[in-house]
Design a protein around this motif. Sequence first.
Motif, PDB file in Angstrom:
ATOM      1  N   UNK A  77       0.788  -1.208  -0.009  1.00 27.44           N
ATOM      2  CA  UNK A  77      -0.174   0.004  -0.017  1.00 27.44           C
ATOM      3  C   UNK A  77       0.812   1.135  -0.196  1.00 27.44           C
ATOM      4  N   UNK A  78       0.586   2.261  -0.705  1.00 25.05           N
ATOM      5  CA  UNK A  78       1.396   3.335  -0.856  1.00 25.05           C
ATOM      6  C   UNK A  78       1.444   4.001   0.640  1.00 25.05           C
ATOM      7  N   UNK A  79       0.294   3.867   1.424  1.00 22.75           N
ATOM      8  CA  UNK A  79       0.306   4.590   2.881  1.00 22.75           C
ATOM      9  C   UNK A  79       0.975   3.687   3.738  1.00 22.75           C
ATOM     10  N   UNK A  80       1.574   2.532   3.366  1.00 19.43           N
ATOM     11  CA  UNK A  80       2.258   1.712   4.347  1.00 19.43           C
ATOM     12  C   UNK A  80       3.592   2.010   4.738  1.00 19.43           C
ATOM     13  N   UNK A  81       4.281   1.293   5.623  1.00 19.51           N
ATOM     14  CA  UNK A  81       5.470   1.640   6.002  1.00 19.51           C
ATOM     15  C   UNK A  81       6.583   1.573   4.902  1.00 19.51           C
ATOM     16  N   UNK A  82       7.465   2.429   4.660  1.00 22.11           N
ATOM     17  CA  UNK A  82       8.638   2.229   3.982  1.00 22.11           C
ATOM     18  C   UNK A  82       9.710   1.712   4.876  1.00 22.11           C
ATOM     19  N   UNK A  83      10.606   0.669   4.252  1.00 20.22           N
ATOM     20  CA  UNK A  83      11.533   0.063   4.919  1.00 20.22           C
ATOM     21  C   UNK A  83      12.920   0.196   3.932  1.00 20.22           C
ATOM     22  N   UNK A  84      13.913   0.001   4.387  1.00 26.81           N
ATOM     23  CA  UNK A  84      15.154  -0.515   3.564  1.00 26.81           C
ATOM     24  C   UNK A  84      15.094  -1.793   3.436  1.00 26.81           C
ATOM     25  N   UNK A  85      15.989  -2.239   2.353  1.00 21.24           N
ATOM     26  CA  UNK A  85      16.270  -3.681   2.011  1.00 21.24           C
ATOM     27  C   UNK A  85      16.842  -4.427   3.286  1.00 21.24           C
ATOM     28  N   UNK A  86      17.550  -3.653   4.194  1.00 25.65           N
ATOM     29  CA  UNK A  86      18.203  -4.445   5.352  1.00 25.65           C
ATOM     30  C   UNK A  86      17.161  -4.634   6.432  1.00 25.65           C
ATOM     31  N   UNK A  87      16.330  -3.421   6.439  1.00 20.40           N
ATOM     32  CA  UNK A  87      15.157  -3.711   7.675  1.00 20.40           C
ATOM     33  C   UNK A  87      14.194  -4.758   6.996  1.00 20.40           C
ATOM     34  N   UNK A  88      13.887  -4.810   5.850  1.00 22.44           N
ATOM     35  CA  UNK A  88      13.054  -5.889   5.355  1.00 22.44           C
ATOM     36  C   UNK A  88      13.352  -7.211   5.671  1.00 22.44           C
ATOM     37  N   UNK A  89      14.855  -7.461   5.126  1.00 25.37           N
ATOM     38  CA  UNK A  89      15.425  -8.587   5.318  1.00 25.37           C
ATOM     39  C   UNK A  89      15.625  -9.255   7.067  1.00 25.37           C
ATOM     40  N   UNK A  90      15.869  -8.167   8.011  1.00 28.46           N
ATOM     41  CA  UNK A  90      15.514  -8.418   9.393  1.00 28.46           C
ATOM     42  C   UNK A  90      14.015  -8.808   9.727  1.00 28.46           C
ATOM     43  N   UNK A  91      13.332  -8.120   9.311  1.00 30.28           N
ATOM     44  CA  UNK A  91      11.885  -8.440   9.459  1.00 30.28           C
ATOM     45  C   UNK A  91      11.435  -9.917   9.034  1.00 30.28           C
ATOM     46  N   UNK A  92      11.990 -10.340   7.722  1.00 34.27           N
ATOM     47  CA  UNK A  92      11.879 -11.868   7.432  1.00 34.27           C
ATOM     48  C   UNK A  92      12.554 -12.801   8.306  1.00 34.27           C
ATOM     49  N   UNK A  93      13.858 -12.414   8.672  1.00 33.60           N
ATOM     50  CA  UNK A  93      14.264 -13.410   9.315  1.00 33.60           C
ATOM     51  C   UNK A  93      13.671 -13.586  10.625  1.00 33.60           C
ATOM     52  N   UNK A  94      13.231 -12.380  11.379  1.00 30.60           N
ATOM     53  CA  UNK A  94      12.650 -12.515  12.673  1.00 30.60           C
ATOM     54  C   UNK A  94      11.366 -13.228  12.608  1.00 30.60           C
ATOM     55  N   UNK A  95      10.430 -13.135  11.510  1.00 28.03           N
ATOM     56  CA  UNK A  95       9.327 -13.716  11.440  1.00 28.03           C
ATOM     57  C   UNK A  95       9.435 -15.054  11.311  1.00 28.03           C
ATOM     58  N   UNK A  96      10.538 -15.489  10.716  1.00 31.37           N
ATOM     59  CA  UNK A  96      10.761 -17.187  10.769  1.00 31.37           C
ATOM     60  C   UNK A  96      11.205 -17.554  12.037  1.00 31.37           C
ATOM     61  N   UNK A  97      12.053 -16.705  12.909  1.00 31.58           N
ATOM     62  CA  UNK A  97      12.749 -16.942  13.947  1.00 31.58           C
ATOM     63  C   UNK A  97      11.543 -17.154  15.045  1.00 31.58           C
ATOM     64  N   UNK A  98      10.616 -16.135  15.050  1.00 33.49           N
ATOM     65  CA  UNK A  98       9.415 -16.404  16.086  1.00 33.49           C
ATOM     66  C   UNK A  98       8.000 -16.949  15.642  1.00 33.49           C
ATOM     67  N   UNK A  99       8.123 -17.907  14.790  1.00 30.70           N
ATOM     68  CA  UNK A  99       7.112 -18.983  14.346  1.00 30.70           C
ATOM     69  C   UNK A  99       6.329 -18.516  13.318  1.00 30.70           C
ATOM     70  N   UNK A 100       6.571 -17.501  12.498  1.00 27.16           N
ATOM     71  CA  UNK A 100       5.714 -17.015  11.476  1.00 27.16           C
ATOM     72  C   UNK A 100       6.356 -17.691  10.228  1.00 27.16           C
ATOM     73  N   UNK A 101       6.243 -19.013   9.954  1.00 25.61           N
ATOM     74  CA  UNK A 101       6.589 -19.769   8.709  1.00 25.61           C
ATOM     75  C   UNK A 101       5.899 -19.459   7.494  1.00 25.61           C
TER      76      UNK A 101
END
Length: 159
Positions: A77-101
């Motif tokens: 969404x245009x009104x969504x939160x913008x992230x850097x590629x590094x921030x996005x990568x960390x989110x994906x990694x954290x989701x997997x780590x904390x049970x969101x596979x």
Amino acid sequence: MNIKIVCVGKLKEKYFKDAIAEYEKRLGRFCKFKIIQVPDEKAPEKLSAAQDEQVKEIEGQRILSKIKDKEYVYVTAIKGKQRSSEEFAKEIKDLGTYGHSDITFVIGGSLGTSDAVNKRGNDLISFGKLTMPHQLMRVVLIEQIYRAFMINSGSPYHK
């Protein structure tokens, strides 16, 4: 990890299809990846506000039918939160780590997404204030998902 993109409409352009196929192949070593396309709703060129909402609602129902309760959902969404590629990568990694596979990304049609889809999303994500064709957004999104895995693996792909 299972990653899915639910998007409105079919890709017609071979160059978009080829780019997506390449990134799908590359992602195979990191996750189970799939794209689910739902039909877009035909609408006249000039829409009233009510017609606009009706089209988004119909497409939204189609999108929501492809999402399971356990999935973590990002809605583009245009009104969504913008992230850097590094921030996005960390989110994906954290989701997997904390049970969101199971992670699902939603790309709406040319009018955007319905309120119901936005509410179902765990997060709204923006790739900038520029408007992109939703077909191109698929390529951008899949590349950023691949980039996230490459960042998390320490690859020099991301410079």
